[in-house]
Design a protein around this motif. Structure first.
Motif, PDB file in Angstrom:
ATOM      1  N   VAL A  13       0.960  -1.208   0.045  1.00 38.07           N
ATOM      2  CA  VAL A  13      -0.042  -0.047   0.211  1.00 38.07           C
ATOM      3  C   VAL A  13       0.979   1.324  -0.152  1.00 38.07           C
ATOM      4  CG1 VAL A  13      -1.977  -0.941   1.397  1.00 38.07           C
ATOM      5  CG2 VAL A  13      -0.104   0.094   2.560  1.00 38.07           C
ATOM      6  N   GLY A  14       0.067   2.351  -0.425  1.00 36.24           N
ATOM      7  CA  GLY A  14       0.986   3.671  -0.088  1.00 36.24           C
ATOM      8  C   GLY A  14       1.420   3.799   1.075  1.00 36.24           C
ATOM      9  N   LYS A  15       2.540   4.669   1.525  1.00 32.19           N
ATOM     10  CA  LYS A  15       3.180   4.770   2.877  1.00 32.19           C
ATOM     11  C   LYS A  15       2.355   5.135   3.935  1.00 32.19           C
ATOM     12  CE  LYS A  15       6.868   6.998   3.568  1.00 32.19           C
ATOM     13  NZ  LYS A  15       8.171   7.536   3.437  1.00 32.19           N
ATOM     14  N   LEU A  16       1.282   6.084   3.396  1.00 34.91           N
ATOM     15  CA  LEU A  16       0.129   6.872   4.116  1.00 34.91           C
ATOM     16  C   LEU A  16      -1.010   6.177   3.556  1.00 34.91           C
ATOM     17  CD1 LEU A  16       0.426   9.209   6.415  1.00 34.91           C
ATOM     18  CD2 LEU A  16      -0.561  10.475   4.750  1.00 34.91           C
ATOM     19  N   GLY A  17      -1.972   6.041   4.611  1.00 32.93           N
ATOM     20  CA  GLY A  17      -3.470   5.452   4.448  1.00 32.93           C
ATOM     21  C   GLY A  17      -4.582   6.660   4.772  1.00 32.93           C
ATOM     22  N   LEU A  18      -5.592   6.507   4.576  1.00 32.75           N
ATOM     23  CA  LEU A  18      -6.437   7.373   4.824  1.00 32.75           C
ATOM     24  C   LEU A  18      -7.817   6.719   5.953  1.00 32.75           C
ATOM     25  CD1 LEU A  18      -7.754  10.184   4.691  1.00 32.75           C
ATOM     26  CD2 LEU A  18      -9.206   9.183   2.835  1.00 32.75           C
ATOM     27  N   GLY A  19      -7.838   7.175   7.205  1.00 33.31           N
ATOM     28  CA  GLY A  19      -8.888   6.829   7.958  1.00 33.31           C
ATOM     29  C   GLY A  19     -10.250   7.372   7.629  1.00 33.31           C
ATOM     30  N   CYS A  20     -11.234   6.586   7.292  1.00 28.48           N
ATOM     31  CA  CYS A  20     -12.470   7.130   6.993  1.00 28.48           C
ATOM     32  C   CYS A  20     -13.474   7.490   7.924  1.00 28.48           C
ATOM     33  CB  CYS A  20     -12.735   6.299   5.561  1.00 28.48           C
ATOM     34  SG  CYS A  20     -11.888   6.382   4.231  1.00 28.48           S
ATOM     35  N   MET A  21     -13.163   7.369   8.938  1.00 37.11           N
ATOM     36  CA  MET A  21     -14.355   7.527   9.982  1.00 37.11           C
ATOM     37  C   MET A  21     -15.124   8.713  10.050  1.00 37.11           C
ATOM     38  SD  MET A  21     -13.995   6.787  14.643  1.00 37.11           S
ATOM     39  CE  MET A  21     -13.203   8.333  14.756  1.00 37.11           C
ATOM     40  N   SER A  22     -14.229   9.787   9.779  1.00 37.23           N
ATOM     41  CA  SER A  22     -14.606  11.252   9.925  1.00 37.23           C
ATOM     42  C   SER A  22     -15.695  11.654   9.000  1.00 37.23           C
ATOM     43  CB  SER A  22     -13.776  12.291  10.060  1.00 37.23           C
ATOM     44  OG  SER A  22     -12.777  12.320   8.817  1.00 37.23           O
ATOM     45  N   ILE A  23     -15.601  10.908   7.640  1.00 37.76           N
ATOM     46  CA  ILE A  23     -16.603  11.175   6.687  1.00 37.76           C
ATOM     47  C   ILE A  23     -18.130  10.980   6.958  1.00 37.76           C
ATOM     48  CG2 ILE A  23     -14.869  10.812   4.952  1.00 37.76           C
ATOM     49  CD1 ILE A  23     -16.242   8.463   4.182  1.00 37.76           C
ATOM     50  N   SER A  24     -18.096  10.143   7.994  1.00 36.72           N
ATOM     51  CA  SER A  24     -19.603   9.656   8.238  1.00 36.72           C
ATOM     52  C   SER A  24     -19.963  10.366   9.658  1.00 36.72           C
ATOM     53  CB  SER A  24     -19.763   7.831   8.459  1.00 36.72           C
ATOM     54  OG  SER A  24     -18.704   7.593   9.269  1.00 36.72           O
ATOM     55  N   GLY A  25     -19.234  11.295   9.684  1.00 38.99           N
ATOM     56  CA  GLY A  25     -19.951  12.149  11.048  1.00 38.99           C
ATOM     57  C   GLY A  25     -19.338  12.284  12.456  1.00 38.99           C
ATOM     58  N   ALA A  26     -18.221  11.730  12.574  1.00 34.75           N
ATOM     59  CA  ALA A  26     -17.470  11.502  13.749  1.00 34.75           C
ATOM     60  C   ALA A  26     -16.998  12.746  14.212  1.00 34.75           C
ATOM     61  CB  ALA A  26     -16.401  10.439  13.918  1.00 34.75           C
ATOM     62  N   TYR A  27     -16.370  13.906  13.308  1.00 36.39           N
ATOM     63  CA  TYR A  27     -15.671  14.922  13.859  1.00 36.39           C
ATOM     64  C   TYR A  27     -16.511  16.050  13.312  1.00 36.39           C
ATOM     65  CZ  TYR A  27     -11.821  12.095  15.499  1.00 36.39           C
ATOM     66  OH  TYR A  27     -11.182  11.337  16.166  1.00 36.39           O
ATOM     67  N   GLY A  28     -17.878  16.223  13.428  1.00 39.16           N
ATOM     68  CA  GLY A  28     -18.630  17.050  12.658  1.00 39.16           C
ATOM     69  C   GLY A  28     -19.894  16.726  11.981  1.00 39.16           C
ATOM     70  N   PRO A  29     -20.430  17.386  11.026  1.00 37.24           N
ATOM     71  CA  PRO A  29     -21.406  16.752  10.358  1.00 37.24           C
ATOM     72  C   PRO A  29     -20.895  15.819   9.336  1.00 37.24           C
ATOM     73  CG  PRO A  29     -21.836  19.196  10.503  1.00 37.24           C
ATOM     74  CD  PRO A  29     -20.380  18.813  10.991  1.00 37.24           C
ATOM     75  N   ARG A  30     -22.035  14.665   8.930  1.00 40.49           N
ATOM     76  CA  ARG A  30     -21.612  13.810   7.927  1.00 40.49           C
ATOM     77  C   ARG A  30     -21.028  14.578   6.584  1.00 40.49           C
ATOM     78  NH1 ARG A  30     -25.982   9.769   6.907  1.00 40.49           N
ATOM     79  NH2 ARG A  30     -25.547   9.217   9.093  1.00 40.49           N
ATOM     80  N   LEU A  31     -20.175  14.088   5.895  1.00 38.33           N
ATOM     81  CA  LEU A  31     -19.867  14.641   4.422  1.00 38.33           C
ATOM     82  C   LEU A  31     -21.156  14.189   3.342  1.00 38.33           C
ATOM     83  CD1 LEU A  31     -16.353  14.142   3.735  1.00 38.33           C
ATOM     84  CD2 LEU A  31     -17.390  16.161   4.951  1.00 38.33           C
ATOM     85  N   SER A  32     -21.482  14.976   2.639  1.00 38.65           N
ATOM     86  CA  SER A  32     -22.324  14.228   1.392  1.00 38.65           C
ATOM     87  C   SER A  32     -21.502  13.650   0.557  1.00 38.65           C
ATOM     88  CB  SER A  32     -22.755  15.611   0.564  1.00 38.65           C
ATOM     89  OG  SER A  32     -21.551  16.111  -0.284  1.00 38.65           O
TER      90      SER A  32
END
Length: 320
Positions: A13-32
């Motif tokens: 994998v690339g040496k940095l990944g992306l944690g996707c918890m925040s897109i579903s509303g963990a740190y503010g409104p959910r993204l569209s």
């Protein structure tokens, strides 16, 4: 494009990944969905190939959002998700641990439907279930791998003994655990165990849930933010911890980068078997994080960071 790293058993994998918890509303409104599509597409274009989600994110909606967002480049990325809780199907509330083999199979089928995929690349046990032997868990995932529904097995926040026992049944490709400048509990026993067994480390919250960036000043956090009730973010603890961050900010300025970039670079320099997954909702922060992969730290730099941010001076536990 960023360099790649290999987790256990050849998972590149690339040496940095992306944690996707925040897109579903963990740190503010959910993204569209459109915003999530743009964010994950930008990550892919920057070289990110590991996208991390879980059934509990949202709950449930996180997997749907990630599945739709990566669909245009699905065959070129690694998607990770997790099982390990019993969630109420009506409202998603967490009813406790559940890693019974029959439940794992149910969750995997449901996750595949939500992701819109025919297999899960990396399947983590989200937390060890004290009622179910890890050998049974590993054996169930082994069967799912044989069936083509899963490719690699991972564990999250597991101890050294549980890792060894599970690995003896089905090789563990990666352990996901919190690891950063202010959370280093895995170093004495767990990290050496991973390296002995050839298991990769995927640190979540490598930026200390945002605190190590210097942007979360003590007393300025919205009380509705769930981090406001975590011991390290409260009152005198936050004040003491922010003094450490101020020292990190000074080092970063001298290095010509941000404090967040320096904190990420420190994690990346702890070993070639480490792939952090910082999360973000913003494309500009994503680009900043990815740029940290190009920062070279000398032994003198690493020593200066250790002196400026001694982990024994961190005040407060990780959770209440």
């Amino acid at each position: 494009m960023m360099d790649k790293r290999t987790l256990g058993q050849g998972l590149e994998v690339g040496k940095l990944g992306l944690g996707c918890m925040s897109i579903s509303g963990a740190y503010g409104p959910r993204l569209s969905q459109e915003e999530a599509n743009a964010l994950l597409r930008a990550a892919f274009d920057l070289g990110v190939t590991l996208f991390d989600t879980a059934e509990i994110y949202g709950p449930f909606i996180g997997e749907e959002m990630v599945g739709q967002a990566v669909a245009p480049f699905r065959d070129r990325v690694v998607v990770a998700t997790k099982f390990g809780f019993r969630l109420d199907p009506a409202d998603g509330s967490n009813q406790g641990f559940d890693s019974r083999p029959e439940h794992i199979r149910e969750v995997v089928d449901a996750s595949l439907r939500r992701l819109g995929m025919d297999h899960i690349d990396l399947l983590y046990q989200h937390r060890v279930d004290p009622e179910v032997p890890v050998e049974d868990v590993a054996g169930t995932v082994k069967d799912l791998i044989a069936a083509g529904k899963v490719r690699w097995f991972g564990m999250s926040e597991a101890g050294a003994d549980d890792i060894r026992r599970a690995h003896a049944v089905q090789p563990v490709a990666a352990l996901q655990s919190e690891y950063s400048l202010w959370t280093r509990y895995i170093e004495p026993e767990i990290l050496p165990t991973l390296r002995e067994l050839g298991i990769g480390l995927v640190p979540y919250s490598p930026l200390g849930r945002g605190f190590l960036t210097g942007d979360l000043r003590p007393g300025a956090m919205d009380l509705k933010d769930w981090r406001a009730n975590m011991p390290r973010f409260k009152d005198q603890a936050a004040e003491a911890n922010y003094r450490l961050v101020q020292a990190l900010l000074a080092l970063a300025e001298a290095k010509g980068c941000t404090a967040g970039q320096l904190a990420l670079a420190w994690v990346l320099h702890q070993g070639e078997d480490i792939v952090p997954i910082p999360g973000t909702r913003r494309i500009e922060r994503l680009a900043e994080n990815v740029a940290a992969t190009a920062i070279a730290l000398t032994p003198a730099d690493l020593a200066a960071i250790e002196r400026a941010f001694p982990v024994e001076h961190v005040v407060g536990g990780r959770y209440a």
